[in-house]
Scaffold this active site. Structure first.
Site, PDB file in Angstrom:
ATOM      1  N   ALA A  23     106.539 146.538  62.373  1.00  0.00           N
ATOM      2  CA  ALA A  23     107.217 147.410  63.342  1.00  0.00           C
ATOM      3  C   ALA A  23     106.593 148.801  63.376  1.00  0.00           C
ATOM      4  O   ALA A  23     107.057 149.672  64.119  1.00  0.00           O
ATOM      5  CB  ALA A  23     108.711 147.499  62.990  1.00  0.00           C
TER       6      ALA A  23
ATOM      7  N   ASN B 201      98.396 152.696  52.238  1.00  0.00           N
ATOM      8  CA  ASN B 201      97.832 153.582  51.208  1.00  0.00           C
ATOM      9  C   ASN B 201      98.704 153.713  49.970  1.00  0.00           C
ATOM     10  O   ASN B 201      99.909 153.585  50.061  1.00  0.00           O
ATOM     11  CB  ASN B 201      97.627 154.978  51.811  1.00  0.00           C
ATOM     12  CG  ASN B 201      96.350 155.034  52.630  1.00  0.00           C
ATOM     13  OD1 ASN B 201      95.344 154.476  52.237  1.00  0.00           O
ATOM     14  ND2 ASN B 201      96.420 155.704  53.765  1.00  0.00           N
TER      15      ASN B 201
ATOM     16  N   ASP C  75      86.716 154.728  57.592  1.00  0.00           N
ATOM     17  CA  ASP C  75      85.817 155.786  57.099  1.00  0.00           C
ATOM     18  C   ASP C  75      84.379 155.489  57.541  1.00  0.00           C
ATOM     19  O   ASP C  75      83.643 156.395  57.942  1.00  0.00           O
ATOM     20  CB  ASP C  75      85.894 155.847  55.565  1.00  0.00           C
ATOM     21  CG  ASP C  75      87.326 155.886  55.081  1.00  0.00           C
ATOM     22  OD1 ASP C  75      87.995 156.903  55.313  1.00  0.00           O
ATOM     23  OD2 ASP C  75      87.793 154.882  54.509  1.00  0.00           O
TER      24      ASP C  75
ATOM     25  N   HIS D 132      89.281 154.882  49.300  1.00  0.00           N
ATOM     26  CA  HIS D 132      89.688 155.414  50.612  1.00  0.00           C
ATOM     27  C   HIS D 132      90.558 156.647  50.357  1.00  0.00           C
ATOM     28  O   HIS D 132      91.784 156.596  50.392  1.00  0.00           O
ATOM     29  CB  HIS D 132      90.465 154.361  51.410  1.00  0.00           C
ATOM     30  CG  HIS D 132      91.081 154.934  52.658  1.00  0.00           C
ATOM     31  ND1 HIS D 132      90.340 155.387  53.720  1.00  0.00           N
ATOM     32  CD2 HIS D 132      92.365 155.160  53.001  1.00  0.00           C
ATOM     33  CE1 HIS D 132      91.140 155.859  54.655  1.00  0.00           C
ATOM     34  NE2 HIS D 132      92.384 155.731  54.239  1.00  0.00           N
TER      35      HIS D 132
HETATM   36  P1  NAD Z   1     104.423 153.421  60.023  1.00  0.00           P
HETATM   37  O1  NAD Z   1     105.383 154.258  59.273  1.00  0.00           O
HETATM   38  O2  NAD Z   1     104.321 153.589  61.509  1.00  0.00           O
HETATM   39  O3  NAD Z   1     104.717 151.893  59.740  1.00  0.00           O
HETATM   40  C1  NAD Z   1     104.901 151.417  58.453  1.00  0.00           C
HETATM   41  C2  NAD Z   1     105.812 150.212  58.569  1.00  0.00           C
HETATM   42  O4  NAD Z   1     105.860 149.608  57.286  1.00  0.00           O
HETATM   43  C3  NAD Z   1     107.234 150.567  58.967  1.00  0.00           C
HETATM   44  O5  NAD Z   1     107.636 149.742  60.045  1.00  0.00           O
HETATM   45  C4  NAD Z   1     108.022 150.277  57.689  1.00  0.00           C
HETATM   46  O6  NAD Z   1     109.346 149.855  57.950  1.00  0.00           O
HETATM   47  C5  NAD Z   1     107.171 149.165  57.092  1.00  0.00           C
HETATM   48  N1  NAD Z   1     107.433 148.913  55.695  1.00  0.00           N
HETATM   49  C6  NAD Z   1     107.779 149.784  54.711  1.00  0.00           C
HETATM   50  N2  NAD Z   1     107.995 149.125  53.562  1.00  0.00           N
HETATM   51  C7  NAD Z   1     107.729 147.816  53.807  1.00  0.00           C
HETATM   52  C8  NAD Z   1     107.787 146.639  53.029  1.00  0.00           C
HETATM   53  N3  NAD Z   1     108.143 146.675  51.740  1.00  0.00           N
HETATM   54  N4  NAD Z   1     107.481 145.460  53.606  1.00  0.00           N
HETATM   55  C9  NAD Z   1     107.134 145.405  54.892  1.00  0.00           C
HETATM   56  N5  NAD Z   1     107.092 146.480  55.712  1.00  0.00           N
HETATM   57  C10 NAD Z   1     107.382 147.674  55.157  1.00  0.00           C
HETATM   58  O7  NAD Z   1     102.995 153.610  59.317  1.00  0.00           O
HETATM   59  P2  NAD Z   1     101.549 153.314  59.909  1.00  0.00           P
HETATM   60  O8  NAD Z   1     101.068 154.528  60.599  1.00  0.00           O
HETATM   61  O9  NAD Z   1     101.546 152.016  60.626  1.00  0.00           O
HETATM   62  O10 NAD Z   1     100.706 153.238  58.557  1.00  0.00           O
HETATM   63  C11 NAD Z   1     100.857 152.167  57.656  1.00  0.00           C
HETATM   64  C12 NAD Z   1     100.057 152.422  56.391  1.00  0.00           C
HETATM   65  O11 NAD Z   1      98.659 152.450  56.687  1.00  0.00           O
HETATM   66  C13 NAD Z   1     100.343 153.751  55.702  1.00  0.00           C
HETATM   67  O12 NAD Z   1     100.354 153.545  54.304  1.00  0.00           O
HETATM   68  C14 NAD Z   1      99.145 154.610  56.086  1.00  0.00           C
HETATM   69  O13 NAD Z   1      98.924 155.644  55.157  1.00  0.00           O
HETATM   70  C15 NAD Z   1      98.050 153.575  56.019  1.00  0.00           C
HETATM   71  N6  NAD Z   1      96.802 153.887  56.685  1.00  0.00           N
HETATM   72  C16 NAD Z   1      95.657 153.455  56.083  1.00  0.00           C
HETATM   73  C17 NAD Z   1      94.431 153.684  56.675  1.00  0.00           C
HETATM   74  C18 NAD Z   1      93.166 153.205  56.008  1.00  0.00           C
HETATM   75  O14 NAD Z   1      92.064 153.546  56.505  1.00  0.00           O
HETATM   76  N7  NAD Z   1      93.173 152.433  54.912  1.00  0.00           N
HETATM   77  C19 NAD Z   1      94.359 154.361  57.877  1.00  0.00           C
HETATM   78  C20 NAD Z   1      95.536 154.797  58.491  1.00  0.00           C
HETATM   79  C21 NAD Z   1      96.766 154.542  57.874  1.00  0.00           C
HETATM   80  C1  LMR Z   2      93.447 157.810  57.311  1.00  0.00           C
HETATM   81  O1  LMR Z   2      92.398 157.853  56.676  1.00  0.00           O
HETATM   82  O2  LMR Z   2      93.535 158.148  58.507  1.00  0.00           O
HETATM   83  C2  LMR Z   2      94.681 157.293  56.655  1.00  0.00           C
HETATM   84  O3  LMR Z   2      94.410 156.823  55.376  1.00  0.00           O
HETATM   85  C3  LMR Z   2      95.791 158.246  56.672  1.00  0.00           C
HETATM   86  C4  LMR Z   2      95.790 159.135  55.500  1.00  0.00           C
HETATM   87  O4  LMR Z   2      96.748 159.053  54.733  1.00  0.00           O
HETATM   88  O5  LMR Z   2      94.841 159.914  55.354  1.00  0.00           O
END
Ligand code: NAD
Ligand code: LMR
Length: 325
Positions: A13, A131, A159, A187
């Site tokens: 979601a 993350n 990245d 990351h």
């Molecule tokens: P968001 O808050 O829009 O969505 C996160 C969703 O995860 C929410 O719907 C929440 O209810 C759900 N959630 C929380 N706990 C959960 C669980 N135990 N089981 C299942 N669902 C659960 O966040 P987003 O913007 O979609 O980001 C998601 C993740 O991705 C964050 O941790 C963000 O930091 C990470 N991210 C990583 C990278 C990367 O390059 N690796 C890049 C961007 C974001």
């Molecule tokens: C990103 O690189 O955009 C994500 O991992 C978000 C963050 O927490 O930096």
């Protein structure tokens, strides 16, 4: 039509998943002839949102959509999963470092590792996006002893793409002219985007850009890009993150081009002297759905220092979560 594959998406979601799911059912991941059953997992409070998303998926009328399962139970979500995108986690807010998220998010990945272990297809491919992605992937892998550690990966493709795009802008060329970019390590802001092996139109990148730019503004800009997007949007990257997740998994399924590689955080095997058993980003080549870490690249003292720094951060994160292994 082929037999449908089962794809689990957690945090379904959330904003990244919203940008990911519809591209999957358009065929951007596994091809136009590959039907998919989507398993959407989120927390109980998000079930109404998930129902709305399920309705939208129906309204998309994609011939590739062979079914949707919406659930708050990881075991249901990972049943027969061939592919799992572990996106769900609390995202970083303005001013937060990724390590602040360790304690909040780590437990999610031990529960999901156990569920994957029990329910997923033995050859499942798991990508952790939530993350701190590398250490979350390690937690999931350690809780799934029946699955190979090679089933688990974490995302540094965003990245990688950021680094490619910044280099292309600097050189005044297209991103399509860039090959052999590398992101080493975590990351996080310690990651090391390395230009020593990168090619621009087939020529060494470092013949075309100044060393000072590489050592200073370039490395720093790639490391801080995520935080900069958060500062601007008040939310972390979503469309670019979803695209990177899709590309990561597509490379893993379809393979890498002969003349290129991709960056992917995988279970370290001691390559380049990096401690075994960390989820460390390496350059990898992929054939027949299986990756291999690119071997034998010359590493100078500048690179080694930065590769060690990001390794040190991952060792520290591992120490903080070892009670979950
Ligand atoms: P968001 O808050 O829009 O969505 C996160 C969703 O995860 C929410 O719907 C929440 O209810 C759900 N959630 C929380 N706990 C959960 C669980 N135990 N089981 C299942 N669902 C659960 O966040 P987003 O913007 O979609 O980001 C998601 C993740 O991705 C964050 O941790 C963000 O930091 C990470 N991210 C990583 C990278 C990367 O390059 N690796 C890049 C961007 C974001
Ligand atoms: C990103 O690189 O955009 C994500 O991992 C978000 C963050 O927490 O930096």
């Amino acid at each position: 039509m082929k037999t449908p594959i089962h794809i689990a998406v957690t945090g379904a979601a959330g904003q990244i998943s919203y940008a990911l799911i519809f591209r999957i059912i358009e065929g951007d991941l596994a091809g136009q002839d590959q039907p998919v059953v989507l398993h959407l997992l989120d927390i109980p409070a998000a079930m109404k949102d998930l129902e709305g998303i399920r309705m939208e998926m129906e309204d998309f009328a994609s011939p590739l959509l062979a079914g949707v399962v919406s659930t708050d139970d990881p075991k249901v979500a990972f049943e027969n999963a061939d592919i799992a995108f572990l996106v769900g986690a609390r995202p970083r807010g303005p001013g937060m470092e990724r390590q602040d998220l360790l304690s909040v998010n780590a437990e999610i990945f031990s529960v999901q590792g156990l569920a994957l272990n029990e329910m997923a297809h033995p050859g499942v491919k798991v990508l952790v996006v939530g993350n701190p992605a590398n250490t979350n992937a390690l937690i999931a892998a350690k809780n799934a002893p029946n699955l190979s550690t090679r089933s688990f990966s974490a995302m540094t493709r965003l990245d990688h793409n950021r680094a490619v795009s910044m280099l292309a802008t600097r050189c005044g060329c297209s991103v399509a002219d860039i090959r052999q970019m590398i992101i080493w390590g975590n990351h996080s802001s310690t990651q090391y985007p390395d230009l020593h092996h990168a090619l621009v139109r087939g020529k060494p990148a470092l013949e075309g850009v100044e060393e000072d730019w590489f050592h200073g503004p370039f490395i720093s800009a790639v490391q801080k890009r995520g935080a900069e997007v958060i500062a601007m949007r008040g939310k972390s990257s979503a469309a670019s993150a979803a695209n990177a997740a899709l590309e990561h998994m597509r490379s893993w399924i379809m393979g890498t081009p002969e003349d290129d590689w991709v960056s992917m955080a995988v279970y370290s095997d001691g390559s380049y002297g990096i401690a075994e058993g960390l989820m460390y980003s390496f350059p990898v080549r992929i054939r027949d759905g299986d990756y291999e870490i690119v071997q034998g690249l010359p590493i100078d003292a500048f690179s080694l220092e930065r590769m060690r720094l990001t390794e040190k951060e991952l060792l520290m994160e591992k120490e903080m979560v070892k009670h979950l292994f």
